[in-house]
Design a protein around this motif. Structure first.
Motif, PDB file in Angstrom:
ATOM      1  N   VAL A 199      -5.793   4.116  -7.252  1.00  0.00           N
ATOM      2  CA  VAL A 199      -4.630   4.917  -7.626  1.00  0.00           C
ATOM      3  C   VAL A 199      -4.528   5.036  -9.144  1.00  0.00           C
ATOM      4  CG1 VAL A 199      -2.121   5.026  -7.495  1.00  0.00           C
ATOM      5  CG2 VAL A 199      -3.419   4.372  -5.518  1.00  0.00           C
ATOM      6  N   TRP A 200      -4.898   3.951  -9.848  1.00  0.00           N
ATOM      7  CA  TRP A 200      -4.807   3.989 -11.306  1.00  0.00           C
ATOM      8  C   TRP A 200      -5.806   4.988 -11.877  1.00  0.00           C
ATOM      9  CZ3 TRP A 200      -8.182   0.685 -14.714  1.00  0.00           C
ATOM     10  CH2 TRP A 200      -7.922   0.952 -16.067  1.00  0.00           C
ATOM     11  N   ILE A 257      -4.023   4.087   4.289  1.00  0.00           N
ATOM     12  CA  ILE A 257      -4.491   2.696   4.298  1.00  0.00           C
ATOM     13  C   ILE A 257      -3.418   1.796   4.898  1.00  0.00           C
ATOM     14  CG2 ILE A 257      -5.391   0.852   2.854  1.00  0.00           C
ATOM     15  CD1 ILE A 257      -7.172   3.039   2.614  1.00  0.00           C
ATOM     16  N   GLN A 302      -1.720  10.103  -3.459  1.00  0.00           N
ATOM     17  CA  GLN A 302      -3.184  10.101  -3.514  1.00  0.00           C
ATOM     18  C   GLN A 302      -3.817   9.499  -2.291  1.00  0.00           C
ATOM     19  OE1 GLN A 302      -4.961   9.008  -7.280  1.00  0.00           O
ATOM     20  NE2 GLN A 302      -2.904   8.645  -8.013  1.00  0.00           N
ATOM     21  N   HIS A 353     -12.179   9.212  -4.395  1.00  0.00           N
ATOM     22  CA  HIS A 353     -11.367   8.206  -3.703  1.00  0.00           C
ATOM     23  C   HIS A 353     -12.252   7.090  -3.177  1.00  0.00           C
ATOM     24  CE1 HIS A 353      -7.401   9.772  -4.110  1.00  0.00           C
ATOM     25  NE2 HIS A 353      -7.820  10.966  -3.774  1.00  0.00           N
ATOM     26  N   TRP A 402     -18.109  10.619   2.122  1.00  0.00           N
ATOM     27  CA  TRP A 402     -18.463   9.291   2.632  1.00  0.00           C
ATOM     28  C   TRP A 402     -18.879   9.348   4.090  1.00  0.00           C
ATOM     29  CZ3 TRP A 402     -18.716   5.719  -1.059  1.00  0.00           C
ATOM     30  CH2 TRP A 402     -17.999   5.941  -2.221  1.00  0.00           C
ATOM     31  N   THR A 461     -11.601  11.105  -8.081  1.00  0.00           N
ATOM     32  CA  THR A 461     -11.686  12.307  -7.253  1.00  0.00           C
ATOM     33  C   THR A 461     -12.423  12.041  -5.947  1.00  0.00           C
ATOM     34  OG1 THR A 461     -13.609  12.902  -8.543  1.00  0.00           O
ATOM     35  CG2 THR A 461     -11.529  13.955  -9.125  1.00  0.00           C
ATOM     36  N   LEU A 466      -0.143  -1.940 -13.883  1.00  0.00           N
ATOM     37  CA  LEU A 466      -1.275  -2.363 -13.067  1.00  0.00           C
ATOM     38  C   LEU A 466      -1.304  -3.878 -12.917  1.00  0.00           C
ATOM     39  CD1 LEU A 466      -3.809  -1.572 -11.591  1.00  0.00           C
ATOM     40  CD2 LEU A 466      -5.036  -1.567 -13.717  1.00  0.00           C
ATOM     41  N   PHE A 468      -4.986  -6.240 -18.423  1.00  0.00           N
ATOM     42  CA  PHE A 468      -4.212  -5.097 -17.935  1.00  0.00           C
ATOM     43  C   PHE A 468      -2.749  -5.192 -18.327  1.00  0.00           C
ATOM     44  CE2 PHE A 468      -7.648  -5.683 -14.788  1.00  0.00           C
ATOM     45  CZ  PHE A 468      -8.356  -4.566 -15.151  1.00  0.00           C
ATOM     46  N   SER A 494     -11.704  13.233   1.682  1.00  0.00           N
ATOM     47  CA  SER A 494     -12.718  12.518   0.903  1.00  0.00           C
ATOM     48  C   SER A 494     -13.642  11.726   1.815  1.00  0.00           C
ATOM     49  CB  SER A 494     -12.054  11.599  -0.112  1.00  0.00           C
ATOM     50  OG  SER A 494     -11.629  10.426   0.511  1.00  0.00           O
ATOM     51  N   VAL A 523      -7.265  -0.630  -3.759  1.00  0.00           N
ATOM     52  CA  VAL A 523      -6.287   0.458  -3.675  1.00  0.00           C
ATOM     53  C   VAL A 523      -5.598   0.671  -5.016  1.00  0.00           C
ATOM     54  CG1 VAL A 523      -4.106   1.124  -2.636  1.00  0.00           C
ATOM     55  CG2 VAL A 523      -5.911   0.242  -1.221  1.00  0.00           C
ATOM     56  N   ALA A 524      -5.219  -0.428  -5.667  1.00  0.00           N
ATOM     57  CA  ALA A 524      -4.500  -0.295  -6.937  1.00  0.00           C
ATOM     58  C   ALA A 524      -5.373   0.380  -7.991  1.00  0.00           C
ATOM     59  CB  ALA A 524      -4.046  -1.670  -7.421  1.00  0.00           C
ATOM     60  N   PHE A 525      -6.643  -0.029  -8.071  1.00  0.00           N
ATOM     61  CA  PHE A 525      -7.497   0.573  -9.089  1.00  0.00           C
ATOM     62  C   PHE A 525      -7.845   2.009  -8.748  1.00  0.00           C
ATOM     63  CE2 PHE A 525      -7.776  -3.686 -10.508  1.00  0.00           C
ATOM     64  CZ  PHE A 525      -8.052  -3.583 -11.844  1.00  0.00           C
ATOM     65  N   ARG A 571      -7.246   7.530 -10.486  1.00  0.00           N
ATOM     66  CA  ARG A 571      -7.174   8.881  -9.913  1.00  0.00           C
ATOM     67  C   ARG A 571      -8.568   9.411  -9.624  1.00  0.00           C
ATOM     68  NH1 ARG A 571      -2.635  11.543  -9.636  1.00  0.00           N
ATOM     69  NH2 ARG A 571      -0.776  10.576 -10.479  1.00  0.00           N
ATOM     70  N   THR A 580      -1.505  -1.584 -19.102  1.00  0.00           N
ATOM     71  CA  THR A 580      -2.028  -0.484 -18.290  1.00  0.00           C
ATOM     72  C   THR A 580      -0.946  -0.003 -17.341  1.00  0.00           C
ATOM     73  OG1 THR A 580      -4.112  -1.648 -18.380  1.00  0.00           O
ATOM     74  CG2 THR A 580      -3.965   0.204 -16.893  1.00  0.00           C
ATOM     75  N   GLN A 640     -10.282   3.861  -1.916  1.00  0.00           N
ATOM     76  CA  GLN A 640      -9.654   3.900  -0.595  1.00  0.00           C
ATOM     77  C   GLN A 640     -10.698   3.945   0.507  1.00  0.00           C
ATOM     78  OE1 GLN A 640      -6.361   6.448  -0.216  1.00  0.00           O
ATOM     79  NE2 GLN A 640      -5.641   6.067  -2.285  1.00  0.00           N
ATOM     80  N   TYR A 668       0.840  -1.205   0.000  1.00  0.00           N
ATOM     81  CA  TYR A 668       0.000   0.000   0.000  1.00  0.00           C
ATOM     82  C   TYR A 668       0.874   1.254   0.000  1.00  0.00           C
ATOM     83  CZ  TYR A 668      -3.884  -3.042   1.232  1.00  0.00           C
ATOM     84  OH  TYR A 668      -4.812  -4.022   1.243  1.00  0.00           O
ATOM     85  N   LEU A 693       2.109   1.937  -3.329  1.00  0.00           N
ATOM     86  CA  LEU A 693       1.058   2.481  -4.188  1.00  0.00           C
ATOM     87  C   LEU A 693       0.614   3.869  -3.728  1.00  0.00           C
ATOM     88  CD1 LEU A 693      -1.067  -0.717  -4.735  1.00  0.00           C
ATOM     89  CD2 LEU A 693       0.031   0.599  -6.505  1.00  0.00           C
ATOM     90  N   ILE A 702       0.169   2.580 -14.191  1.00  0.00           N
ATOM     91  CA  ILE A 702      -0.250   3.460 -13.097  1.00  0.00           C
ATOM     92  C   ILE A 702       0.755   4.589 -12.990  1.00  0.00           C
ATOM     93  CG2 ILE A 702      -0.839   3.596 -10.674  1.00  0.00           C
ATOM     94  CD1 ILE A 702      -1.219   0.667 -10.609  1.00  0.00           C
TER      95      ILE A 702
END
Lengths: 182, 134
Positions: free
Chosen positions: B50-51, A66, A138, B57, A152, B55, B3, A126, A147, B46-48, B53, A129, B60, A58, A61, A131
């Protein structure tokens, strides 16, 4: 997201990718030992390695918050709960011969088939793909907090009610009957 | 970063957890394997996130929710396992075959309601007897 710009190939990995691969191999190995070892307490300790490795993934990434939540909740409390559970059910300390069920070959077949299918699909989907990890992180605490409490809030509060219900349920379930002191 | 790396790692972790759920006998080890599967899903989220982006989130936030629900699940699950152990004297999921339709007479070694607590055993045996006589 930079499909048109010609993504970097797999033969020239970046430093982050090398770190991700190494930690991923360690994580996967620890997970394999967790589900195959005959010593029950060792399984819980190898689970710590697997979950800690995931926390590092994590971080790689750029999801810092997290990662720390993972360390706090999984490594800090869930594994401790599992160890308490193992000890309260008088799990044997040494090697136990019957840790695996009789249908382990069927389980192995199912898991291998699922792994082969899913890896094939995921790699096919993928393969190219990329990243983009550059720029501001982020998953920093600031971004995640903003966020979480802007978009949420309602699920977050519902989740706190769920945790309270789970807590009360666990207490009611594990209480001894008749209120008799034992 | 490609990815594919986090996606493949998540797939493999999920399948390791799947094997553990199917092959383990001790209920607590089954719970550990469930944790591995949930963590594989978290890595994917998490990976998707970050991929894409995102807004909002969403990935996460959902990961945090999954971690919380997993904590609640492990608490309730361990309470149930402890209750089963206290009533049956075992946490082996292969021996909990009360509801299984075997088609034959129930074998003797499968269900033995033994406890480590003598008073509780006496109370458990006294309760149905009292109910029948009353």
């Amino acid at each position: 997201m930079t499909l048109a710009a010609g993504h970097p190939g797999f033969l020239s990995p970046t430093g982050v990718e090398v770190a991700f691969l190494l930690v991923g191999v360690a994580t996967l190995g620890a997970a394999l030992v967790t589900v195959t070892t005959k010593q029950l307490v060792h399984a819980a300790l190898w689970l710590v390695v697997a979950l800690g490795g995931l926390a590092i993934e994590y971080l790689l990434l750029t999801a810092e918050f997290i990662a720390w939540v993972q360390v706090l909740i999984y490594v800090g409390s869930v594994v401790v709960l599992l160890l308490f559970g193992l000890m309260l059910t008088k799990a044997p300390i040494g090697r136990s011969a019957d840790a695996d069920s009789g249908n382990r070959w069927a389980a192995l077949t199912v898991a291998a088939a699922a792994a082969a299918t899913l890896v094939w699909v995921v790699v096919d989907a993928f393969r190219s793909t990329w990243i983009d990890l550059s720029g501001a992180a982020q998953g920093s605490a600031k971004v995640t907090g903003a966020s979480l409490f802007r978009n949420w809030v309602l699920p977050f509060e519902a989740l706190s009610v769920l945790l309270l219900a789970a807590l009360v349920g666990a207490i009611v379930l594990s209480r001894r009957k008749n209120g008799a002191p034992s | 970063m490609h990815l594919g790396y986090p996606a493949v790692l998540a797939v493999l972790l999920f399948c390791v957890g799947l094997y553990g759920v199917l092959a383990r006998r001790n209920a607590i080890l089954v719970l550990m394997s469930v944790e591995l599967m949930l963590n594989a899903v978290n890595l994917n989220l998490v990976a998707f996130d970050v991929w894409l982006r995102d807004t909002l989130h969403a990935g996460q936030a959902l990961t945090l929710f999954t971690i919380t629900i997993a904590a609640a699940e492990i608490g309730i699950g361990l309470a149930i396992v402890l209750l089963v152990y206290r009533n049956r004297g075992t946490s082996d999921v292969d021996k909990l075959t009360d509801l299984a339709d075997t088609g034959t007479e129930p074998d003797s070694d499968s269900i033995a309601p033994t406890t480590d607590n003598a008073a509780e055993t006496a109370a458990d045996q006294a309760l149905p007897a009292g109910g029948q006589t009353a």
